[in-house]
Enzyme design. Structure first.
Site, PDB file in Angstrom:
ATOM      1  N   LEU A  44     -19.101  -1.151  -2.908  1.00 26.45           N
ATOM      2  CA  LEU A  44     -18.317  -0.763  -1.741  1.00 26.45           C
ATOM      3  C   LEU A  44     -17.044  -0.034  -2.157  1.00 26.45           C
ATOM      4  O   LEU A  44     -16.671   0.976  -1.548  1.00 26.45           O
ATOM      5  CB  LEU A  44     -17.978  -1.982  -0.891  1.00 26.45           C
ATOM      6  CG  LEU A  44     -17.138  -1.694   0.363  1.00 26.45           C
ATOM      7  CD1 LEU A  44     -17.882  -0.748   1.302  1.00 26.45           C
ATOM      8  CD2 LEU A  44     -16.765  -2.986   1.084  1.00 26.45           C
ATOM      9  N   LYS A  74      -0.418 -11.306   2.932  1.00 25.97           N
ATOM     10  CA  LYS A  74      -1.391 -12.188   2.300  1.00 25.97           C
ATOM     11  C   LYS A  74      -2.105 -13.058   3.330  1.00 25.97           C
ATOM     12  O   LYS A  74      -1.502 -13.529   4.300  1.00 25.97           O
ATOM     13  CB  LYS A  74      -0.707 -13.076   1.262  1.00 25.97           C
ATOM     14  CG  LYS A  74      -0.129 -12.312   0.069  1.00 25.97           C
ATOM     15  CD  LYS A  74      -1.211 -11.645  -0.742  1.00 25.97           C
ATOM     16  CE  LYS A  74      -0.644 -10.828  -1.883  1.00 25.97           C
ATOM     17  NZ  LYS A  74      -0.066 -11.635  -2.958  1.00 25.97           N
ATOM     18  N   GLU A  90       8.599  -5.481  -1.143  1.00 23.60           N
ATOM     19  CA  GLU A  90       7.890  -4.559  -0.265  1.00 23.60           C
ATOM     20  C   GLU A  90       8.496  -4.669   1.129  1.00 23.60           C
ATOM     21  O   GLU A  90       8.501  -5.748   1.727  1.00 23.60           O
ATOM     22  CB  GLU A  90       6.404  -4.897  -0.248  1.00 23.60           C
ATOM     23  CG  GLU A  90       5.736  -4.603  -1.590  1.00 23.60           C
ATOM     24  CD  GLU A  90       4.260  -4.917  -1.589  1.00 23.60           C
ATOM     25  OE1 GLU A  90       3.464  -3.985  -1.760  1.00 23.60           O
ATOM     26  OE2 GLU A  90       3.922  -6.092  -1.428  1.00 23.60           O
ATOM     27  N   HIS A 142       0.660   1.743  -0.672  1.00 29.09           N
ATOM     28  CA  HIS A 142      -0.717   1.397  -0.326  1.00 29.09           C
ATOM     29  C   HIS A 142      -1.354   2.464   0.558  1.00 29.09           C
ATOM     30  O   HIS A 142      -2.520   2.344   0.928  1.00 29.09           O
ATOM     31  CB  HIS A 142      -0.769   0.048   0.364  1.00 29.09           C
ATOM     32  CG  HIS A 142      -0.221  -1.068  -0.479  1.00 29.09           C
ATOM     33  ND1 HIS A 142      -0.884  -1.559  -1.576  1.00 29.09           N
ATOM     34  CD2 HIS A 142       0.948  -1.747  -0.411  1.00 29.09           C
ATOM     35  CE1 HIS A 142      -0.163  -2.509  -2.131  1.00 29.09           C
ATOM     36  NE2 HIS A 142       0.947  -2.652  -1.447  1.00 29.09           N
ATOM     37  N   CYS A 199       5.814  -0.890  -4.371  1.00 28.95           N
ATOM     38  CA  CYS A 199       5.034  -1.601  -5.377  1.00 28.95           C
ATOM     39  C   CYS A 199       4.683  -0.616  -6.490  1.00 28.95           C
ATOM     40  O   CYS A 199       5.142   0.528  -6.500  1.00 28.95           O
ATOM     41  CB  CYS A 199       3.772  -2.185  -4.733  1.00 28.95           C
ATOM     42  SG  CYS A 199       3.007  -3.528  -5.674  1.00 28.95           S
TER      43      CYS A 199
END
Length: 774
Positions: A18, A125, A682, A711, A743
Site C-alpha cells: 500500500l 496520536k 509541532e 507532513h 518535524c
C-alpha cells in the site's frame, strides 16, 4: 461454541504494497483505478487468509487508504470548508487533500480541477500508540450527510467472494470526542443528534446488504469521561437500536480498563461487548458478575500491540472461567485491539535469529493463536496438542535464555544517583552562558534533524547492506551527502545546522542497531500514518552501548562549518515507545537502561566539541497512561530517563528536545521538569494554538514552534510563516522563540524543502527586522 474473532488486520500489505502504491499515485505514476486495485488485493488477501485460518468473525472496512478516522469524516461529510467540497460524494482528490493539504502546483497529475491552496487537517496520536490519525474538524453550523458508502461497499466486496464479514465503524461518540471544534461555541458532543442520522443510514444499508453483525468501536470508553458524555452514549445507542433493531451490534473497547464506564457499557443496547484483557486484565471478574444475560462477551486476550507469543497455558484458564460463568455460546476470543499495530507475518523473517523468532507472533500468528484457543475449548486440548506444546516450549525457552540478561547492565541501573538527574546551574544562568558561547540572533533558525532521504540515499544504503558497495565507497558517498546538506544550510542562512542523517534508516532503528539487547526484522512494518510505515526494533534483552553511535558523523559535519552543528539523538522514552518492548520486566527499567546508553553518547559528543545536542522525545506524550490517576507514576520514570540522558553536560552545552503532536497543556509541567534548554514542537497545523499552554504555565525555557507542516507537500509562503510567528509573539517573549519546521524532513523531496526552508529563513529575518524597530 466459543467463536474466534478479530477486530482488524494490518492494511499495509505483507511488504508495504500500500505504501508503495500510494506514493506512486501521489507522484502521478498510478491512476486511481490502479491504486484501488492494489488496495482491493490487500484486503481480499486479508479476508481469505483469516477465513483459511478459522476466524469466524472477519472484519471488513478495517482497510483504509490513509486513516480510518479520516474515512469516518469522509463518510459523514465532515469536510472543512477550505477544501471547497461540492457536497456530494467525497472523492479521492478531496480525501487526500484533507490528509495532506493541497497546493495548486502540487495538486497531483490525477487531480482534475479541484486544485486549491489548503493546509492539511491536524494529525495527532491515536490514544497511546504510535499510529497517527487525522483529527476531525467541526465548524460553525456543522452538518453531516452520507458522503461515502465505503463500509457497505467493502462488505459487499467480501460477500461477492463468498466471505461473510463483520463491518467495522468508528463509533459516533468516539468520533466526536476525537475531533476538534473550530468554533468556541460548538462543543463536538452537541453534534451527536445530526451525526446519528448518517450512522443510522449506514447501518440500515448494511442490514439491507445482508450483514448480520456490525462492530462499532468506542475506544473512548476507556478514558475519564464526564457525565454529559456518558449520557450521550446512552442516547446515541438507543437511537441506533431503534433504527436497526434486527442488526446485531458489537461495541468494541480497547487500550485499557473501563472502570466506572463498565456499567454504562452494559446499559447500552447491543448484542456483544469487547474488552481489552491485556491492558485491563483485572476487569474480567467484575464483568462476569455484571454482564446482562442477553450480551455476548468478546475476550481480548491476545496482545494486538506487541509481538511476543501469547502464553496459551496462562490464557486458557481465563477463557474457561468466562465460559463457566456465561456458557461458551456467549463467549468469543480475540485480540486485545485491532492488529493494525502489529506486523503482518513472522514467517517472512527468514534471517532473524532462530531462537528469537520462536518467541514471536505477528498478526497472522496472532490469528492462529486465537483459533487455537477457541479450538482448545470447543474440541478439547488434545485437538491442538501440537500447537499447545510448541507454545509452551517457546515460552519456557524465552524465560531462561542467556540472550536476555546482562549483570553489568543491571548493576549500573541500580547505581543511578540523584546528582545524575540535574544540570549544574538553573536554566536562566545556563542561558546566559549559552548565548555568549553560540552568538545566535533573535529568532534563531534551525531544522529538526533529518533531510530528504532521496532514492539515491536509499539505494546506496541498500547496496551497502547487500554487499554491492564496499564500506569505503559508502562512507565517501555519505560524506558527500553531508557536505551538500551543510553547504545548502549555509547558503540559505540557517543559524544552527544539522548533518541531515543520510546514514540513518530510522530514528529508532539506527540506534537500536548499535545497542545490545535489540533485534531487527526485515518485514516487521507497521503503519504510522498514511504511507508512512515504521519497522520497530525488538527489545528482547538488557541494553548497553558497546561503542559511540553518532560521534564520527557529528564530528565530520562540524569540521565542515564554523556554525554550530547539532548532535542528533533519539531519547530513551521514544526509543522505548517506538520499539516492541520486552514484557518480562517493567518498562521503566528498560527505559533507564536506554537512558544510560544515551547519556554516554551525549558526553562523547560534548567532548568532541559539539555545542548543541538534540535528544528527541516525540513519543513522550503517547506514553501517558490513558487514565489521569496513572500519569504521576509514568512521568516519574519518563522524566527521570530524559534527565539521566541529558544532565551530564556542562552549562554551555545547549540541550534541545523535540516533541510531536500533543495536547501540551496536559504535560506542560513534565516538559518543564525535563529542563531542556530548547524544545521544538509541532504547532503549524494548530495555527500556534498549542503555545497557549506554555504561556499559561509561564514556561521559562526556549521554544521552537513548528512554522510549517512537513507532513504535507505544500510549500509555505514567507507570509504564511510570518503570520504564524506573529501569533507566537503574541503569547511568548521573542527572546524565547526559535524558528524551525514542524518535524524532520526525511519524507519530503528536495524540491519542497529548498523553497520551504528559504521562506522560513526569510520570515525569521523579517521578524528580526520588526523586533529591532520596536
Amino acid at each position: 461454541m466459543v467463536r474466534a474473532t478479530n477486530l482488524g488486520y494490518p492494511r499495509i500489505g505483507p511488504k508495504r504494497e500500500l505504501k508503495k502504491a500510494l506514493e506512486k499515485y501521489w507522484s502521478g505514476g498510478l491512476t486511481e483505478t490502479e491504486l484501488d486495485n492494489v488496495g482491493r488485493k490487500i484486503r481480499q488477501d486479508n479476508w481469505r487468509l483469516q477465513k483459511e485460518l478459522g476466524i469466524h468473525h472477519i472484519p471488513s472496512n478495517d482497510f483504509s487508504l490513509y486513516d480510518h478516522v479520516l474515512d469516518t469524516a469522509a463518510m459523514v461529510g465532515a469536510v472543512p470548508s477550505r477544501f471547497r467540497w461540492d457536497g456530494e460524494r467525497v472523492d479521492l482528490t478531496t480525501y487526500f487533500a484533507m490528509a495532506r493539504g493541497v497546493q495548486e502546483k502540487h495538486a497531483g497529475s490525477t487531480h482534475t480541477g479541484k486544485a486549491q491552496n489548503a493546509p492539511a487537517m491536524e494529525m495527532t496520536k491515536w490514544f497511546d500508540t504510535n499510529y497517527h490519525y487525522i483529527v476531525p474538524e467541526f465548524e460553525k453550523s456543522q452538518t453531516f450527510r452520507l458522503a461515502s458508502t465505503r463500509p457497505v461497499d467493502m462488505y459487499l466486496e467480501a460477500k461477492s467472494l463468498g466471505i461473510e464479514t463483520r463491518p467495522v465503524l468508528l463509533g459516533p461518540i468516539s468520533f466526536l470526542l476525537l475531533g476538534k471544534s473550530k468554533d468556541p461555541d460548538v462543543e463536538p458532543i452537541s453534534l451527536l443528534d445530526d451525526l446519528l442520522f448518517v450512522y443510522d443510514d449506514v447501518l440500515q444499508r448494511l442490514a439491507q446488504a445482508g450483514a448480520e453483525w456490525v462492530q462499532i468501536d468506542e475506544p473512548c470508553l476507556v478514558l475519564d469521561l464526564d457525565p454529559k458524555v456518558l449520557e450521550a452514549f446512552k442516547i446515541g445507542y438507543s437511537v441506533i437500536e431503534h433504527a436497526v433493531p434486527d442488526l446485531k451490534i458489537l461495541i468494541a473497547t480497547y487500550f485499557g480498563e473501563l472502570r466506572e464506564n463498565l456499567d454504562v457499557l452494559f446499559e447500552l443496547p447491543g448484542h456483544a461487548v469487547h474488552l481489552d484483557l491485556v491492558r485491563g486484565p483485572d476487569q474480567l471478574d467484575e464483568t462476569l458478575s455484571k454482564i446482562p444475560d442477553d450480551k455476548i462477551l468478546s475476550l481480548g486476550v491476545v496482545n494486538g500491540r506487541n509481538i511476543w507469543k501469547t502464553d496459551l497455558a496462562q490464557t486458557l484458564p481465563v477463557l474457561k472461567n468466562a465460559c463457566e460463568a456465561l456458557g461458551p455460546e456467549r463467549v468469543w476470543v480475540g485480540p486485545s485491539c485491532s492488529l493494525l499495530h502489529s506486523p503482518v507475518d513472522v514467517s517472512l523473517e527468514t534471517k532473524l535469529d532462530e531462537e528469537l523468532r520462536s518467541w514471536l507472533a505477528f498478526s497472522k500468528q496472532k490469528c492462529e493463536e486465537i483459533v487455537t484457543l477457541a479450538r482448545a475449548f470447543n474440541e478439547g486440548e488434545a485437538a491442538v496438542e501440537n500447537e499447545l506444546t510448541a507454545n509452551r516450549e517457546a515460552v519456557a525457552a524465552r524465560s531462561t535464555s542467556t540472550l536476555i540478561h546482562n549483570d553489568e547492565v543491571k548493576k549500573r541501573t541500580r547505581s543511578v544517583s540523584t546528582d545524575m538527574l540535574f544540570r549544574h546551574r538553573p536554566f536562566p544562568e545556563r542561558r546566559d552562558v549559552q548565548r555568549e558561547t553560540l552568538c545566535l540572533p533573535v529568532f534563531p533558525t534551525t531544522t529538526i534533524g533529518s533531510f530528504p532521504q532521496t532514492k539515491e540515499v536509499r539505494a546506496a544504503r541498500a547496496e551497502f547492506r547487500s554487499g554491492k558497495r564496499d564500506a569505503s565507497e559508502y562512507e565517501k558517498f555519505l560524506e558527500e551527502e553531508i557536505e551538500k546538506t551543510i553547504r545548502f544550510q549555509e547558503e540559505i542562512g540557517l543559524d544552527v545546522l544539522v548533518h541531515g542523517e543520510s546514514e540513518r534508516n530510522d530514528m529508532v532503528e539506527y540506534f537500536g542497531e548499535q545497542l545490545s539487547g535489540f533485534a531487527f526484522t526485515k518485514n516487521g512494518w507497521v503503519q504510522s500514518y498514511g504511507s508512512r510505515c515504521v519497522k520497530p526494533p525488538i527489545i528482547f534483552g538488557d541494553i548497553q552501548r558497546p561503542a559511540p553511535m553518532t560521534l564520527d558523523w557529528a564530528r565530520y559535519a562540524q569540521s565542515l562549518t564554523e556554525k554550530p552543528v547539532k548532535g542528533m539523538l533519539t531519547g530513551p522514552v521514544t526509543i522505548l515507545q517506538w520499539s516492541f518492548v520486552r514484557n518480562d520486566q517493567p518498562r521503566s527499567e528498560t527505559c533507564r537502561q536506554i537512558a544510560l546508553a544515551i547519556r554516554d553518547e551525549v558526553l562523547d559528543l560534548e567532548t568532541a566539541g559539539i555545542r548543541v545536542i538534540q535528544i528527541d522525545e516525540p513519543a513522550l506524550r503517547e506514553g501517558f497512561p490513558l487514565r489521569r490517576d496513572q500519569w504521576e507514576s509514568y512521568l516519574e520514570w519518563a522524566v527521570e530517563a530524559f534527565r539521566i540522558a541529558s544532565s551530564g553536560v556542562r552549562d554551555e552545552t545547549q540541550i534541545h528536545t523535540h516533541m510531536c503532536y500533543s495536547e501540551f497543556n496536559e504535560i506542560i509541567e513534565a516538559i518543564s521538569e525535563m529542563d531542556a534548554d530548547v524544545i521544538s514542537i509541532e504547532a503549524s497545523r494548530s495555527q500556534m494554538e498549542l503555545l497557549s499552554a506554555f504561556k499559561d504555565y509561564h514556561y521559562p525555557n526556549e521554544i521552537g514552534p513548528g512554522v510549517y507542516d512537513i507532513h504535507s507537500p505544500r510549500v509555505p509562503t514567507r507570509e504564511e510563516i510570518v503570520s504564524l510567528l506573529e501569533k507566537a509573539v503574541e503569547v511568548l517573549d521573542p527572546g524565547q522563540l526559535w524558528v524551525n519546521p514542524d518535524c524532520g524532513l526525511k519524507t519530503r523531496r528536495w524540491e519542497e524543502v529548498r523553497p520551504s526552508l528559504a521562506a522560513m529563513v526569510e520570515a525569521a529575518r523579517m521578524m528580526r527586522s520588526t523586533a529591532q524597530k520596536t
